[in-house]
Design a protein around this motif. Structure first.
Motif, PDB file in Angstrom:
ATOM      1  N   MET A  36       0.802  -1.211   0.000  1.00 35.53           N
ATOM      2  CA  MET A  36       0.000   0.000   0.000  1.00 35.53           C
ATOM      3  C   MET A  36       0.844   1.273   0.000  1.00 35.53           C
ATOM      4  SD  MET A  36      -2.980   1.570   0.222  1.00 35.53           S
ATOM      5  CE  MET A  36      -4.114   0.308   0.792  1.00 35.53           C
ATOM      6  N   ASN A  37       1.822   1.363   0.893  1.00 41.33           N
ATOM      7  CA  ASN A  37       2.616   2.596   1.000  1.00 41.33           C
ATOM      8  C   ASN A  37       3.357   2.897  -0.294  1.00 41.33           C
ATOM      9  OD1 ASN A  37       1.793   3.097   3.614  1.00 41.33           O
ATOM     10  ND2 ASN A  37       3.570   2.105   4.558  1.00 41.33           N
ATOM     11  N   ASP A  38       3.915   1.864  -0.905  1.00 40.37           N
ATOM     12  CA  ASP A  38       4.661   2.070  -2.151  1.00 40.37           C
ATOM     13  C   ASP A  38       3.731   2.511  -3.284  1.00 40.37           C
ATOM     14  OD1 ASP A  38       7.054   1.420  -0.957  1.00 40.37           O
ATOM     15  OD2 ASP A  38       6.933  -0.698  -1.505  1.00 40.37           O
ATOM     16  N   VAL A  39       2.540   1.934  -3.314  1.00 40.93           N
ATOM     17  CA  VAL A  39       1.573   2.325  -4.338  1.00 40.93           C
ATOM     18  C   VAL A  39       1.166   3.783  -4.157  1.00 40.93           C
ATOM     19  CG1 VAL A  39      -0.762   1.957  -5.229  1.00 40.93           C
ATOM     20  CG2 VAL A  39       0.691  -0.008  -4.685  1.00 40.93           C
ATOM     21  N   LEU A  93       5.175   2.191 -11.788  1.00 46.25           N
ATOM     22  CA  LEU A  93       4.425   1.092 -11.179  1.00 46.25           C
ATOM     23  C   LEU A  93       5.214  -0.211 -11.200  1.00 46.25           C
ATOM     24  CD1 LEU A  93       0.840   1.717 -12.635  1.00 46.25           C
ATOM     25  CD2 LEU A  93       1.672   2.275 -10.340  1.00 46.25           C
ATOM     26  N   GLU A  94       6.028  -0.400 -12.212  1.00 39.50           N
ATOM     27  CA  GLU A  94       6.831  -1.621 -12.313  1.00 39.50           C
ATOM     28  C   GLU A  94       7.831  -1.762 -11.171  1.00 39.50           C
ATOM     29  OE1 GLU A  94       8.444  -1.191 -16.182  1.00 39.50           O
ATOM     30  OE2 GLU A  94       6.684  -2.044 -17.204  1.00 39.50           O
ATOM     31  N   LYS A  95       8.113  -0.673 -10.493  1.00 42.95           N
ATOM     32  CA  LYS A  95       9.066  -0.699  -9.378  1.00 42.95           C
ATOM     33  C   LYS A  95       8.421  -1.122  -8.060  1.00 42.95           C
ATOM     34  CE  LYS A  95      11.824   3.033 -11.419  1.00 42.95           C
ATOM     35  NZ  LYS A  95      12.326   4.428 -11.227  1.00 42.95           N
ATOM     36  N   VAL A  96       7.080  -1.222  -8.034  1.00 43.57           N
ATOM     37  CA  VAL A  96       6.375  -1.558  -6.790  1.00 43.57           C
ATOM     38  C   VAL A  96       6.281  -3.070  -6.645  1.00 43.57           C
ATOM     39  CG1 VAL A  96       4.236  -1.334  -5.503  1.00 43.57           C
ATOM     40  CG2 VAL A  96       5.043   0.574  -6.922  1.00 43.57           C
ATOM     41  N   GLU A  97       6.820  -3.578  -5.555  1.00 44.39           N
ATOM     42  CA  GLU A  97       6.835  -5.024  -5.308  1.00 44.39           C
ATOM     43  C   GLU A  97       5.412  -5.549  -5.080  1.00 44.39           C
ATOM     44  OE1 GLU A  97       8.697  -8.271  -2.116  1.00 44.39           O
ATOM     45  OE2 GLU A  97       9.128  -6.114  -1.922  1.00 44.39           O
ATOM     46  N   GLY A  98       5.074  -6.649  -5.744  1.00 41.25           N
ATOM     47  CA  GLY A  98       3.785  -7.301  -5.532  1.00 41.25           C
ATOM     48  C   GLY A  98       2.639  -6.698  -6.332  1.00 41.25           C
ATOM     49  N   LEU A  99       2.932  -5.661  -7.093  1.00 39.75           N
ATOM     50  CA  LEU A  99       1.870  -4.983  -7.850  1.00 39.75           C
ATOM     51  C   LEU A  99       1.733  -5.575  -9.254  1.00 39.75           C
ATOM     52  CD1 LEU A  99      -0.126  -2.595  -8.380  1.00 39.75           C
ATOM     53  CD2 LEU A  99       1.864  -1.261  -9.103  1.00 39.75           C
ATOM     54  N   ALA A 100       0.495  -5.846  -9.656  1.00 36.77           N
ATOM     55  CA  ALA A 100       0.184  -6.245 -11.030  1.00 36.77           C
ATOM     56  C   ALA A 100      -0.781  -5.223 -11.613  1.00 36.77           C
ATOM     57  CB  ALA A 100      -0.430  -7.642 -11.061  1.00 36.77           C
ATOM     58  N   PHE A 101      -0.552  -4.812 -12.847  1.00 33.90           N
ATOM     59  CA  PHE A 101      -1.455  -3.831 -13.458  1.00 33.90           C
ATOM     60  C   PHE A 101      -1.722  -4.212 -14.907  1.00 33.90           C
ATOM     61  CE2 PHE A 101       2.837  -2.159 -13.988  1.00 33.90           C
ATOM     62  CZ  PHE A 101       2.867  -1.749 -15.309  1.00 33.90           C
ATOM     63  N   THR A 102      -2.930  -3.841 -15.366  1.00 32.93           N
ATOM     64  CA  THR A 102      -3.339  -4.128 -16.731  1.00 32.93           C
ATOM     65  C   THR A 102      -3.934  -2.873 -17.362  1.00 32.93           C
ATOM     66  OG1 THR A 102      -5.509  -4.914 -15.976  1.00 32.93           O
ATOM     67  CG2 THR A 102      -3.783  -6.571 -16.300  1.00 32.93           C
ATOM     68  N   PHE A 103      -3.704  -2.734 -18.655  1.00 34.90           N
ATOM     69  CA  PHE A 103      -4.247  -1.600 -19.409  1.00 34.90           C
ATOM     70  C   PHE A 103      -5.734  -1.791 -19.623  1.00 34.90           C
ATOM     71  CE2 PHE A 103      -5.068   0.205 -23.738  1.00 34.90           C
ATOM     72  CZ  PHE A 103      -4.997   1.537 -23.376  1.00 34.90           C
ATOM     73  N   ALA A 104      -6.533  -0.754 -19.350  1.00 34.95           N
ATOM     74  CA  ALA A 104      -7.999  -0.853 -19.444  1.00 34.95           C
ATOM     75  C   ALA A 104      -8.575   0.032 -20.548  1.00 34.95           C
ATOM     76  CB  ALA A 104      -8.641  -0.502 -18.104  1.00 34.95           C
TER      77      ALA A 104
END
Length: 215
Positions: free
Chosen positions: A160-163, A201-212
């Motif tokens: 959460m904090n990193d995001v 965003l790629e630097k945040v551990e545990g984060l997955a993201f998708t283009f919408a």
């Protein structure tokens, strides 16, 4: 003469802005007893456009024709035009032509015709629907909006904090968010900032993201 602006303007090679209208505007054209009442409206989906057309049909139920055209999408990639009983390409296409001429997208134009008893011929119909559509659009308030890239984020609570740091640095619009053991967030950012956001965003551990998509 009204200056016609291009649909897109960008500071880089990517499409960065588009032009649309802010609210309903109306126009009118009369010829040989026929009355052409035009409506220009901002719309954001095909279902939205269909709903608006049905409302206008109910309001003008006694009109002979309810012709329309729309253009949707940040790049104006989805269009439709309908003659509603008029000879082919004499109504919908001229209406769409005016939307294109004004450089607009996310716009619906409906022209209802009350028949005056005298036929106008192919050329007369084209001119009538073109002029009526142009009148409604000329009366509309045209605004420029950014083309925004939308991303769906999923991440564990410990990230959460990193995001939030990334959000603070990049300042995207937070469209929606849900915080639980597994957290979710939807972000929107101006298209010319999209690459920088993804890199952050790629630097945040545990984060997955998708283009919408772009809106």
């Amino acid at each position: 003469m009204k200056k016609i602006l291009p649909l897109f303007e960008s500071k880089s090679e990517v499409l960065d802005t588009y032009k649309t209208i802010t609210a309903l505007s109306e126009g009118l054209y009369k010829e040989k007893g026929s009355k052409f009442i035009s409506f220009a409206l901002p719309v954001f989906s095909e279902s939205d456009a269909v709903s608006r057309i049905e409302s206008i049909k109910k309001e003008h139920y006694s009109a002979r024709h309810h012709c329309f055209a729309w253009r949707l999408g940040a790049e104006g990639e989805r269009t439709r035009a309908a003659d509603d009983g008029e000879p082919s390409s004499t109504a919908g296409r001229p209406i769409l032509g005016q939307i294109l001429s004004f450089g607009l997208t996310n716009v619906l134009v409906v022209v209802v015709r009350y028949f005056g008893g005298i036929k106008l011929g192919t050329g007369g119909l084209i001119q009538a629907y073109k002029t009526a559509a142009a009148d409604a659009l000329a009366r509309a308030e045209i605004v420029e909006k950014t083309v925004d890239a939308h991303y769906e984020l999923v991440f564990p609570y410990f990230s959460m904090n990193d995001v939030m740091k990334a959000v603070k640095e990049m300042q995207p619009q937070v469209v929606s968010q849900r915080f639980d053991n597994d957290c979710a967030m939807r972000l929107a950012i101006r298209r010319d900032e999209e690459t920088r956001l993804k890199e952050r965003l790629e630097k945040v551990e545990g984060l997955a993201f998708t283009f919408a998509g772009y809106e």
